[in-house]
Write a protein that holds these residues in place. Structure first.
Motif, PDB file in Angstrom:
ATOM      1  N   ARG A 195       0.778  -0.825   0.250  1.00 10.74           N
ATOM      2  CA  ARG A 195       0.149  -0.337   0.031  1.00 10.74           C
ATOM      3  C   ARG A 195       0.953   1.264   0.433  1.00 10.74           C
ATOM      4  N   PHE A 196       1.981   1.596   0.742  1.00 10.13           N
ATOM      5  CA  PHE A 196       2.878   2.043   0.637  1.00 10.13           C
ATOM      6  C   PHE A 196       4.090   2.458  -0.329  1.00 10.13           C
ATOM      7  N   ASP A 197       3.834   1.011  -0.894  1.00 12.62           N
ATOM      8  CA  ASP A 197       4.468   1.490  -2.622  1.00 12.62           C
ATOM      9  C   ASP A 197       3.961   2.056  -3.099  1.00 12.62           C
ATOM     10  N   TRP A 198       2.182   1.436  -3.106  1.00  8.77           N
ATOM     11  CA  TRP A 198       1.296   2.344  -3.922  1.00  8.77           C
ATOM     12  C   TRP A 198       0.702   3.893  -4.296  1.00  8.77           C
ATOM     13  N   LEU A 199       1.015   3.994  -2.537  1.00 12.26           N
ATOM     14  CA  LEU A 199       0.723   5.342  -2.820  1.00 12.26           C
ATOM     15  C   LEU A 199       1.718   6.068  -3.192  1.00 12.26           C
ATOM     16  N   PHE A 200       3.372   5.716  -3.100  1.00 10.36           N
ATOM     17  CA  PHE A 200       4.259   6.473  -3.061  1.00 10.36           C
ATOM     18  C   PHE A 200       5.061   6.635  -4.671  1.00 10.36           C
ATOM     19  N   ALA A 201       5.109   5.052  -5.116  1.00 10.79           N
ATOM     20  CA  ALA A 201       5.703   5.139  -6.479  1.00 10.79           C
ATOM     21  C   ALA A 201       5.167   6.258  -7.434  1.00 10.79           C
ATOM     22  N   GLY A 202       6.132   6.128  -7.924  1.00 10.55           N
ATOM     23  CA  GLY A 202       6.175   7.737  -9.302  1.00 10.55           C
ATOM     24  C   GLY A 202       5.608   9.593  -8.723  1.00 10.55           C
ATOM     25  N   ARG A 203       6.088   9.562  -7.188  1.00 10.24           N
ATOM     26  CA  ARG A 203       6.516  10.785  -6.954  1.00 10.24           C
ATOM     27  C   ARG A 203       8.013  11.078  -6.838  1.00 10.24           C
ATOM     28  N   ASP A 204       8.788  10.835  -7.397  1.00  9.16           N
ATOM     29  CA  ASP A 204      10.267  10.701  -7.010  1.00  9.16           C
ATOM     30  C   ASP A 204      11.115  10.684  -5.521  1.00  9.16           C
ATOM     31  N   ILE A 205      11.179   9.980  -5.174  1.00  6.71           N
ATOM     32  CA  ILE A 205      11.272   9.932  -3.341  1.00  6.71           C
ATOM     33  C   ILE A 205      12.603   9.725  -3.781  1.00  6.71           C
ATOM     34  N   ASP A 206      13.421  10.499  -2.801  1.00  6.32           N
ATOM     35  CA  ASP A 206      15.261  10.014  -3.182  1.00  6.32           C
ATOM     36  C   ASP A 206      15.220   9.124  -2.288  1.00  6.32           C
ATOM     37  N   LYS A 207      14.713   9.395  -0.216  1.00  8.28           N
ATOM     38  CA  LYS A 207      15.168   9.009   0.867  1.00  8.28           C
ATOM     39  C   LYS A 207      13.580   8.472   0.950  1.00  8.28           C
ATOM     40  N   VAL A 208      13.723   7.466   2.005  1.00  4.80           N
ATOM     41  CA  VAL A 208      13.170   7.197   3.066  1.00  4.80           C
ATOM     42  C   VAL A 208      13.185   7.388   4.704  1.00  4.80           C
ATOM     43  N   PRO A 220      12.436   0.443   5.917  1.00  3.96           N
ATOM     44  CA  PRO A 220      13.525   0.139   4.619  1.00  3.96           C
ATOM     45  C   PRO A 220      13.195  -0.170   4.080  1.00  3.96           C
ATOM     46  N   ILE A 221      12.090  -1.153   3.584  1.00  2.43           N
ATOM     47  CA  ILE A 221      11.599  -2.690   2.968  1.00  2.43           C
ATOM     48  C   ILE A 221      10.450  -0.983   2.374  1.00  2.43           C
ATOM     49  N   VAL A 222       9.778  -0.678   2.449  1.00  3.50           N
ATOM     50  CA  VAL A 222       9.453   0.665   1.530  1.00  3.50           C
ATOM     51  C   VAL A 222      10.576   1.076   0.601  1.00  3.50           C
ATOM     52  N   ALA A 223      11.510   1.679   1.356  1.00  3.72           N
ATOM     53  CA  ALA A 223      12.209   2.799   0.565  1.00  3.72           C
ATOM     54  C   ALA A 223      12.455   1.521  -0.479  1.00  3.72           C
ATOM     55  N   TYR A 224      13.172   0.488  -0.328  1.00  4.44           N
ATOM     56  CA  TYR A 224      13.433  -0.244  -1.093  1.00  4.44           C
ATOM     57  C   TYR A 224      12.844  -0.542  -2.600  1.00  4.44           C
ATOM     58  N   THR A 225      11.014  -0.978  -2.471  1.00  2.79           N
ATOM     59  CA  THR A 225      10.096  -0.733  -2.812  1.00  2.79           C
ATOM     60  C   THR A 225      10.227   0.456  -4.075  1.00  2.79           C
ATOM     61  N   ILE A 228      20.626  14.033   4.613  1.00  7.17           N
ATOM     62  CA  ILE A 228      19.675  14.040   3.607  1.00  7.17           C
ATOM     63  C   ILE A 228      20.674  15.046   2.529  1.00  7.17           C
ATOM     64  N   GLN A 229      20.316  15.445   1.430  1.00  5.79           N
ATOM     65  CA  GLN A 229      21.188  16.100   0.606  1.00  5.79           C
ATOM     66  C   GLN A 229      20.121  17.419   0.090  1.00  5.79           C
ATOM     67  N   PRO A 230      20.778  18.565  -0.083  1.00  5.86           N
ATOM     68  CA  PRO A 230      19.899  19.977  -0.705  1.00  5.86           C
ATOM     69  C   PRO A 230      19.093  19.246  -2.214  1.00  5.86           C
ATOM     70  N   GLY A 231      17.863  19.350  -1.690  1.00  4.93           N
ATOM     71  CA  GLY A 231      16.783  19.242  -3.146  1.00  4.93           C
ATOM     72  C   GLY A 231      16.147  18.087  -3.659  1.00  4.93           C
ATOM     73  N   GLU A 232      16.910  17.235  -2.332  1.00  6.42           N
ATOM     74  CA  GLU A 232      16.662  15.631  -1.986  1.00  6.42           C
ATOM     75  C   GLU A 232      14.855  15.506  -1.456  1.00  6.42           C
ATOM     76  N   ARG A 233      14.290  15.252  -2.334  1.00  5.95           N
ATOM     77  CA  ARG A 233      12.737  14.970  -2.127  1.00  5.95           C
ATOM     78  C   ARG A 233      12.606  13.485  -0.594  1.00  5.95           C
ATOM     79  N   VAL A 234      11.557  13.419  -0.133  1.00  4.59           N
ATOM     80  CA  VAL A 234      12.241  12.582   0.812  1.00  4.59           C
ATOM     81  C   VAL A 234      10.902  12.208   1.929  1.00  4.59           C
ATOM     82  N   LEU A 235      10.850  10.969   2.063  1.00  6.34           N
ATOM     83  CA  LEU A 235       9.261  10.220   2.540  1.00  6.34           C
ATOM     84  C   LEU A 235       9.464   9.819   4.485  1.00  6.34           C
TER      85      LEU A 235
END
Ligand code: AMP
Length: 171
Positions: A40-53, A65-70, A109-116
């Motif tokens: 469900r987390f994968d489905w909700l956040f896939a395609g949102r250009d997440i760099d770091k979880v 970490p599993i969500v980050a992997y997916t 976290i680096q400047p500009g990275e998108r974080v969940l």
């Protein structure tokens, strides 16, 4: 297939009298419960250009970490004070009684990275707000928040502002 709520164990008076504790360990211990949670987390956040979880200690560590992997993202731990070995940035926040502090590695976290930002549960939102402040302080962008459980009556969502907030189970 069961509703996710059926996998959550509710424990009265833990860790102190008057608190109803929502235990996600029974959800994660069940193969289907774990799979549905991550999917469900994968489905909700896939395609949102997440760099770091980010997973918040300690129950966020159990599945973030599993969500980050997916999501093909990296994983960053946000921890209680004194646990991270390298240079850290820290943020204080209010508890029901007193104050608490969380830390993150200064270079995580680096400047500009998108974080969940992920945690097991949002109550007042204080922990999540403090984590978001750490991310913004590092120059990161908040891509969203993900919680398994939301206690809606505590209105933590309001404190997080406009962000993309997803909760799998609401009480
Ligand atoms: P808050 O900062 O008020 O949103 O509290 C959220 C943090 O406290 C999360 O890291 C949760 O793990 C924990 N927490 C608060 N209330 C509960 C509860 N009733 N059951 C389980 N965990 C809780």
């Amino acid at each position: 297939m069961q509703d996710l709520k059926n996998y959550i164990r509710e424990i009265a008076d833990f860790p102190k009298p008057g608190i109803l504790f929502y235990d996600i360990s029974t959800l994660l211990a069940d193969p289907m419960g774990l799979r549905m949670t991550v999917d469900r987390f994968d489905w909700l956040f896939a395609g949102r250009d997440i760099d770091k979880v980010i997973g918040i200690e300690s129950r966020g560590f159990m599945f973030a970490p599993i969500v980050a992997y997916t999501l093909h993202a990296g994983f960053v731990p946000v921890r209680k004070p004194g646990k991270l070995p390298a240079a850290t940035v820290s943020q204080e926040y209010d508890l029901e009684y007193g104050r608490d502090k969380i830390e993150m590695h200064a270079d995580a976290i680096q400047p500009g990275e998108r974080v969940l930002i992920i945690d097991d549960l949002i109550a007042t939102g204080g922990t999540a707000v403090a984590t978001a402040d750490l991310v913004r302080g590092a120059g990161g962008e908040i891509a969203g928040f993900g919680f398994i459980v939301e206690l809606m009556f505590l209105e933590g969502r309001k404190r997080l502002g406009e962000a993309n907030i997803e909760a799998l189970i609401q009480y």
